[in-house]
Design an enzyme around this catalytic site. Structure first.
Site, short mmCIF file in Angstrom:
data_model
loop_
_atom_site.label_atom_id
_atom_site.label_comp_id
_atom_site.label_asym_id
_atom_site.label_seq_id
_atom_site.Cartn_x
_atom_site.Cartn_y
_atom_site.Cartn_z
N LYS A 128 40.86 5.43 17.86
CA LYS A 128 39.92 6.56 17.70
C LYS A 128 39.84 7.30 19.03
O LYS A 128 39.83 6.68 20.09
CB LYS A 128 38.54 6.06 17.28
CG LYS A 128 37.48 7.18 17.21
CD LYS A 128 36.23 6.76 16.48
CE LYS A 128 35.21 6.05 17.32
NZ LYS A 128 34.74 6.80 18.50
N GLU A 198 29.22 12.39 14.26
CA GLU A 198 28.05 11.73 14.85
C GLU A 198 26.93 12.72 15.13
O GLU A 198 27.14 13.75 15.80
CB GLU A 198 28.44 11.00 16.15
CG GLU A 198 27.24 10.34 16.82
CD GLU A 198 27.58 9.27 17.85
OE1 GLU A 198 28.76 8.96 18.06
OE2 GLU A 198 26.61 8.74 18.45
O1 KIV Z 1 31.69 3.62 20.29
C1 KIV Z 1 31.20 3.57 19.16
O2 KIV Z 1 30.55 2.60 18.76
C2 KIV Z 1 31.39 4.73 18.29
C3 KIV Z 1 30.65 4.74 16.99
C4 KIV Z 1 29.23 5.09 17.24
C5 KIV Z 1 31.26 5.66 16.02
O3 KIV Z 1 32.12 5.61 18.64
#
Ligand code: KIV
Length: 297
Positions: A128, A198
């Site tokens: 991600k 988010e």
């Molecule tokens: O780092 C994380 O936990 C996140 C989530 C809040 C999506 O990016």
């Protein structure tokens, strides 16, 4: 450590491992996707037992388990260590690892090389990355072209919270909201299999959803319209001090339980109540005598 973590407790041995096509099928069927963060073996086991569909080793771990005051200082090596520990506790969910700040922005080559490490060394299925401006979109496309599935993340992006004016809801004006919708479309077009939204108003999520025919949209503080939801493990279990963000629903108060448990243990040691006879190992009388005799010379 007194006993091994009980990996055999994995809840449903019949459950087939999730795949990206399976996530897309869930989206098509309108079946909510459950995503939760994890950072180590016990949190991974909890996610596995709950039959989470996606587990994210979030760089929120920089704060929840490593004790930094933001996600910014997390390094690739630290995140890899958390990813490997999580991997060992999972069997069925799709495992996504967060690329930490500074590990993908410099060039497409840097982004691909870092993503490769999370797949090869960390055992992640996907990575991600944050933000939806052209640089992040290009990095996402480069990683996808290298064969690694990418999850985007827009709206409130904690790695660049300073530039966004702090940890606050994003997209609250029509113009800002339109940018978020455009970024979601750009990330989907770049090949992201999923996008996290988010901390944005629910109508913005609804506008995004109208344009997401491929990407599986996961919300956190983005209302109910998304394909699925994610919460940070420590937030939902109350393993933290303070109240947390408005969108967090707390399902347990484990920090209180941990504090009480350790305090009770400390009190028992101080009062010599622990260890009690049931915690002691015995020895046959003749062997005690033999010990005494051996020590007598
Ligand atoms: O780092 C994380 O936990 C996140 C989530 C809040 C999506 O990016």
């Amino acid at each position: 450590m007194s006993s091994r973590p009980n990996a055999s407790r994995t809840s449903d041995s019949e459950r087939a491992p999730l795949t990206l096509p399976a996530l897309r099928a869930m989206k098509a069927a309108g079946e909510p996707v459950v995503m939760v963060t994890a950072y180590d073996h016990p949190s991974a086991l909890a996610a596995e037992h709950a039959q989470a569909d996606v587990v994210l080793v979030g760089d929120s771990g920089a704060m929840t388990v490593l004790g930094y005051d933001s996600t910014v200082p997390a390094t690739t090596d630290e995140m890899l260590m958390l990813t490997r520990a999580t991997r060992r506790g999972l069997r069925t969910p799709v495992l996504v690892a967060d690329l930490p700040f500074g590990s993908y922005e410099v060039s497409d080559e840097q982004a691909v090389a870092t993503a490769m490490r999370f797949v090869k060394e960390g055992g992640a299925h996907a990575v991600k990355l944050e933000r939806g401006e052209p640089t992040s979109v290009a990095r996402a496309a480069a990683i996808v072209a290298a064969g690694i599935p990418v999850m985007g993340h827009i709206g409130l992006t904690p790695q660049t919270a300073t530039a966004l004016g702090g940890y606050r809801a994003q997209g609250r004006t029509g113009a800002d909201a339109a940018k978020i919708v455009e970024q979601a479309v750009a990330l989907q077009d770049a090949g992201c299999f999923s996008i996290v939204l988010e901390c944005i108003p629910s109508p913005v999520t609804e506008a995004v959803m109208e344009r997401m025919d491929r990407a599986v949209v996961i919300g956190i503080g983005a209302g109910p319209a998304a394909d699925g939801q994610v919460l940070v493990f420590h937030d939902l279990l109350g393993i933290r001090e303070g109240k947390g963000a408005k969108f967090v629903k707390r399902y347990a108060d484990l920090q209180d339980a941990m504090d009480a448990g350790v305090a009770a243990y400390a009190a028992d040691v101080r009062s010599r109540t622990y260890p009690a006879p049931e915690h002691e190992y015995g020895m046959p009388e003749d062997q005690v005598a033999a010990l005494r005799e051996a020590l007598a010379d």
